[in-house]
Design an enzyme around this catalytic site. Structure first.
Site, PDB file in Angstrom:
ATOM      1  N   LYS A 174       7.142   0.877  -8.715  1.00  0.00           N
ATOM      2  CA  LYS A 174       6.806   2.015  -9.582  1.00  0.00           C
ATOM      3  C   LYS A 174       6.044   3.001  -8.712  1.00  0.00           C
ATOM      4  CE  LYS A 174       4.152   4.050 -11.823  1.00  0.00           C
ATOM      5  NZ  LYS A 174       3.774   5.449 -11.519  1.00  0.00           N
ATOM      6  N   GLU A 247      -5.517  -2.836  -3.555  1.00  0.00           N
ATOM      7  CA  GLU A 247      -5.885  -1.985  -2.417  1.00  0.00           C
ATOM      8  C   GLU A 247      -6.467  -0.716  -3.025  1.00  0.00           C
ATOM      9  OE1 GLU A 247      -5.650  -2.662   0.799  1.00  0.00           O
ATOM     10  OE2 GLU A 247      -4.627  -4.578   0.603  1.00  0.00           O
ATOM     11  N   CYS A 281      -7.685   6.868   1.703  1.00  0.00           N
ATOM     12  CA  CYS A 281      -8.675   5.830   1.374  1.00  0.00           C
ATOM     13  C   CYS A 281      -9.512   5.527   2.610  1.00  0.00           C
ATOM     14  CB  CYS A 281      -7.966   4.590   0.873  1.00  0.00           C
ATOM     15  SG  CYS A 281      -6.666   4.028   1.971  1.00  0.00           S
ATOM     16  N   GLU A 377     -15.740   8.626  -4.270  1.00  0.00           N
ATOM     17  CA  GLU A 377     -14.641   9.047  -3.399  1.00  0.00           C
ATOM     18  C   GLU A 377     -14.343  10.524  -3.669  1.00  0.00           C
ATOM     19  OE1 GLU A 377     -11.111   6.794  -4.179  1.00  0.00           O
ATOM     20  OE2 GLU A 377     -10.671   6.604  -2.057  1.00  0.00           O
TER      21      GLU A 377
HETATM   22  P1  NAD Z   1      -4.092   5.931  -9.449  1.00  0.00           P
HETATM   23  O1  NAD Z   1      -4.887   4.712  -9.714  1.00  0.00           O
HETATM   24  O2  NAD Z   1      -4.309   7.104 -10.314  1.00  0.00           O
HETATM   25  O3  NAD Z   1      -2.523   5.619  -9.521  1.00  0.00           O
HETATM   26  C1  NAD Z   1      -1.912   4.659  -8.705  1.00  0.00           C
HETATM   27  C2  NAD Z   1      -0.631   4.184  -9.363  1.00  0.00           C
HETATM   28  O4  NAD Z   1      -0.947   3.479 -10.558  1.00  0.00           O
HETATM   29  C3  NAD Z   1       0.323   5.314  -9.786  1.00  0.00           C
HETATM   30  O5  NAD Z   1       1.630   4.924  -9.495  1.00  0.00           O
HETATM   31  C4  NAD Z   1       0.097   5.391 -11.290  1.00  0.00           C
HETATM   32  O6  NAD Z   1       1.189   5.897 -12.016  1.00  0.00           O
HETATM   33  C5  NAD Z   1      -0.130   3.932 -11.627  1.00  0.00           C
HETATM   34  N1  NAD Z   1      -0.835   3.677 -12.885  1.00  0.00           N
HETATM   35  C6  NAD Z   1      -1.624   4.505 -13.609  1.00  0.00           C
HETATM   36  N2  NAD Z   1      -2.091   3.875 -14.706  1.00  0.00           N
HETATM   37  C7  NAD Z   1      -1.599   2.612 -14.666  1.00  0.00           C
HETATM   38  C8  NAD Z   1      -1.755   1.462 -15.500  1.00  0.00           C
HETATM   39  N3  NAD Z   1      -2.495   1.489 -16.622  1.00  0.00           N
HETATM   40  N4  NAD Z   1      -1.121   0.321 -15.153  1.00  0.00           N
HETATM   41  C9  NAD Z   1      -0.383   0.258 -14.022  1.00  0.00           C
HETATM   42  N5  NAD Z   1      -0.197   1.321 -13.201  1.00  0.00           N
HETATM   43  C10 NAD Z   1      -0.803   2.479 -13.513  1.00  0.00           C
HETATM   44  O7  NAD Z   1      -4.343   6.273  -7.914  1.00  0.00           O
HETATM   45  P2  NAD Z   1      -3.816   7.553  -7.116  1.00  0.00           P
HETATM   46  O8  NAD Z   1      -4.591   8.723  -7.601  1.00  0.00           O
HETATM   47  O9  NAD Z   1      -2.339   7.590  -7.140  1.00  0.00           O
HETATM   48  O10 NAD Z   1      -4.246   7.195  -5.627  1.00  0.00           O
HETATM   49  C11 NAD Z   1      -5.470   7.524  -5.101  1.00  0.00           C
HETATM   50  C12 NAD Z   1      -6.373   6.314  -5.039  1.00  0.00           C
HETATM   51  O11 NAD Z   1      -5.730   5.279  -4.308  1.00  0.00           O
HETATM   52  C13 NAD Z   1      -7.663   6.577  -4.310  1.00  0.00           C
HETATM   53  O12 NAD Z   1      -8.723   5.932  -4.968  1.00  0.00           O
HETATM   54  C14 NAD Z   1      -7.440   5.953  -2.955  1.00  0.00           C
HETATM   55  O13 NAD Z   1      -8.599   5.592  -2.263  1.00  0.00           O
HETATM   56  C15 NAD Z   1      -6.628   4.778  -3.327  1.00  0.00           C
HETATM   57  N6  NAD Z   1      -5.865   4.306  -2.179  1.00  0.00           N
HETATM   58  C16 NAD Z   1      -6.172   3.109  -1.622  1.00  0.00           C
HETATM   59  C17 NAD Z   1      -5.487   2.672  -0.509  1.00  0.00           C
HETATM   60  C18 NAD Z   1      -5.774   1.337   0.133  1.00  0.00           C
HETATM   61  O14 NAD Z   1      -4.942   0.890   0.919  1.00  0.00           O
HETATM   62  N7  NAD Z   1      -6.890   0.689  -0.138  1.00  0.00           N
HETATM   63  C19 NAD Z   1      -4.505   3.471   0.056  1.00  0.00           C
HETATM   64  C20 NAD Z   1      -4.244   4.702  -0.537  1.00  0.00           C
HETATM   65  C21 NAD Z   1      -4.914   5.101  -1.655  1.00  0.00           C
END
Ligand code: NAD
Length: 524
Positions: A174, A247, A281, A377
């Site tokens: 997804k 992650e 991140c 963040e």
């Molecule tokens: P997000 O949590 O808003 O979304 C991530 C994914 O989750 C998207 O595909 C979204 O559609 C999905 N999602 C949303 N609600 C959901 C639910 N209830 N159940 C299941 N899936 C759901 O994050 P984002 O804004 O896309 O990404 C940014 C964040 O990701 C930042 O906090 C960043 O630090 C983190 N990040 C971490 C890493 C790592 O490797 N640790 C890498 C990149 C980004």
């Protein structure tokens, strides 16, 4: 830029849809479906059906498909980079280097390592288990749900996908709704590579689609994204329960010691903070600088920030727009909060005029621990700097935080660098370097504290997606075992065995042990 990628017409039929707008110009780049719970369940059912055949293939056979994917990325890298850059706004250099390059590298690495990591391991014999051989094996979890974010939408989806596929799992992805063109590109990649039907499924959609995936009949969920969503994913996984890897976010420290190569550190700080427009991140989000070199270092940093070319996506710019529009509000809020609490906005500090989601490269000095820019963040092009008395204060502050993803230490004293790196509470730490360790396929990656748990990359990246099985095999020639019934008069000899074993006297242990066997062989 004349690139586009849209979903097949039939996936749009009878679906709610959303428009993808360019982060660079605001123009409409296409319409994408919001996958329903039925779409997700159907995809999971196809993945489950495909699982036995994929699981039963040899590693070599599975790698023939991955090699084809690798070849497609090599041949079509430029087109892929253009689509990812149009979707995210990131410079073409970043799309090539941080999104695409790592995929062939990971496939090559795993082609060499997977046979070692996943093959049956035979353990050394142990005294207490004479005549028995112990093995460790791995077998795939089944259908793995991968939920990915928008900041590195290709790499952060494809690396966990290939890691899961290598071990014999099938995958339902997804992708993020913020970057659906990349989601479509991933679907195209696996289709073109000829993966058997159902082995890789991609369901586009928003949070509701992600929630449907975690509720569906999957065997594991691998999630990359925010802490808030990670909590929901974990709660959904707990209902079943299934394994979950999270992650999550970071607020990564960079510690500049008195004896650092200041020019290298300044250039690194600026690259590490503004790469991918700070939407990483692992970006530099807390820069600790030792007082004695502070003025000289900040002068160098200012010069470097002044050189950052904002624009994009073209071939020469360094920094593009923010990919996700809502991020502009977060960045402005953090900068404003810092200003109100006494920070100095030394450079930048506001969105840029004109079309697109551009924000000025921003340098914030005199940052203190109670500011949002320090605690939360920011995920934008902002470099917050904290002056510290010495490295001890820096490492104490670096660790006194809810996040622990990566970090870096800058010193020309290698021993000190490694010592501080060991003390940093993070999943990865670099010395005189940053960010690049994430691209090393051999190094495990993942966070501690609120940055999540679980590891991928390296051998760990295969094990994450595998169940582990321990096997102990006896020859089967002896009729009884010393610990079996009848216990009868065995207690005193058992006590002697216990004491000699714990006392490290192996000869006596063996003697008592055989005594036990003889006693067990006798029946009343
Ligand atoms: P997000 O949590 O808003 O979304 C991530 C994914 O989750 C998207 O595909 C979204 O559609 C999905 N999602 C949303 N609600 C959901 C639910 N209830 N159940 C299941 N899936 C759901 O994050 P984002 O804004 O896309 O990404 C940014 C964040 O990701 C930042 O906090 C960043 O630090 C983190 N990040 C971490 C890493 C790592 O490797 N640790 C890498 C990149 C980004």
């Amino acid at each position: 830029m004349a690139v586009s990628i849209t979903p097949p017409k039939k996936t749009l039929e009878n679906r709610e849809t959303f428009e993808k707008l360019s982060p660079t110009s605001g123009e409409n780049l296409g319409t994408f479906p919001i996958g329903t719970a039925e779409d997700v369940e159907a995809a999971v059912a196809r993945a489950r059906k495909a699982f036995p055949r994929w699981r039963d293939m040899s590693l070599d056979e599975r790698f023939t498909y991955l090699q084809r994917a690798r070849d497609i990325i090599r041949q079509e890298g430029e087109r892929y980079a253009q689509i990812i850059s149009a979707d995210t706004g990131k410079p073409l250099v970043d799309s090539l280097m941080t999104e695409l390059m790592s995929i062939p590298l990971f496939i090559d690495y795993y082609e060499k390592e997977a046979p070692k990591a996943l093959g049956r391991q035979r353990l050394l014999p142990q005294l207490l288990f004479p005549g028995k051989t112990s093995y460790i094996e791995h077998f795939p979890r089944g259908v793995v749900g991968v939920i990915s974010p928008w900041n590195f939408p290709f790499q952060l989806a494809v690396v966990p996908m290939i890691s899961a596929l290598i071990g014999g799992n099938t995958v339902v992805l997804k992708p993020s709704e913020v970057t659906p063109m990349t989601g479509e590109l991933i679907r195209e990649l696996f289709e073109k590579a000829g993966f058997p039907p159902g082995v890789v499924e991609v369901v586009q959609g928003d949070g509701s689609t992600g929630a449907a995936l975690t509720a569906a009949d999957i065997d594991m969920v691998f999630f990359t994204g925010s802490v808030a969503t990670g909590r929901k994913v974990m709660a959904a996984a707990a209902e079943k329960p299934i394994p979950v890897e999270l992650e999550l976010g970071g607020k990564d420290p960079m510690i500049v010691c008195e004896d650092a190569n200041l020019e290298r550190a300044a250039r690194a700080a600026v690259w590490g903070a503004f790469l991918n427009c700070g939407q990483m991140c692992v970006s530099v989000e807390r820069l600790f600088v030792v007082e004695s070199v502070y003025d000289e270092f900040i002068k160098l940093v200012k010069e470097e920030v002044g050189r950052v070319r904002v624009g994009c996506p073209d071939e020469a710019c360094d920094m593009g727009p923010l990919t996700f529009k809502g991020q502009i509000d977060v960045v402005e809020e953090h900068v404003e909060d810092a200003r109100e609490k006494g920070a100095t906005i030394a450079l930048g500090g506001k969105p840029m005029d004109g079309p697109g989601q551009f924000f000025e490269p921003t340098l914030v000095l005199d940052v203190t621990t109670e500011m949002k820019i320090y605690q939360e963040e920011t995920f934008g092009p902002v470099l917050p700097v904290i002056k510290v008395a010495d490295e001890e204060e820096a490492i104490t502050l670096a660790n006194d935080h809810k996040y622990g993803l990566t970090g870096s230490v800058w010193t020309q004293d290698r021993r000190k660098g490694l010592e501080l790196a060991s003390r940093m509470e993070s999943g990865q730490t670099s010395v005189n370097d940053l960010v690049l360790s994430v691209g090393n396929p051999a190094l495990p990656f993942g966070g501690v504290k609120s940055s999540g748990f679980g590891r991928y990359h390296g051998h760990e990246g295969l094990y994450t997606f595998m169940n582990q099985k321990a096997i102990m095999a006896a020859g089967g020639r002896m009729n009884v075992e010393p610990f079996w019934f009848p216990y009868g008069p065995k207690y005193p000899t058992m006590l002697k065995t216990f004491k000699s074993l714990l006392g490290g006297n192996m000869i006596k242990t063996m003697k008592h042990f055989w005594g036990l066997i003889r006693m067990t062989q006798k029946r009343d």
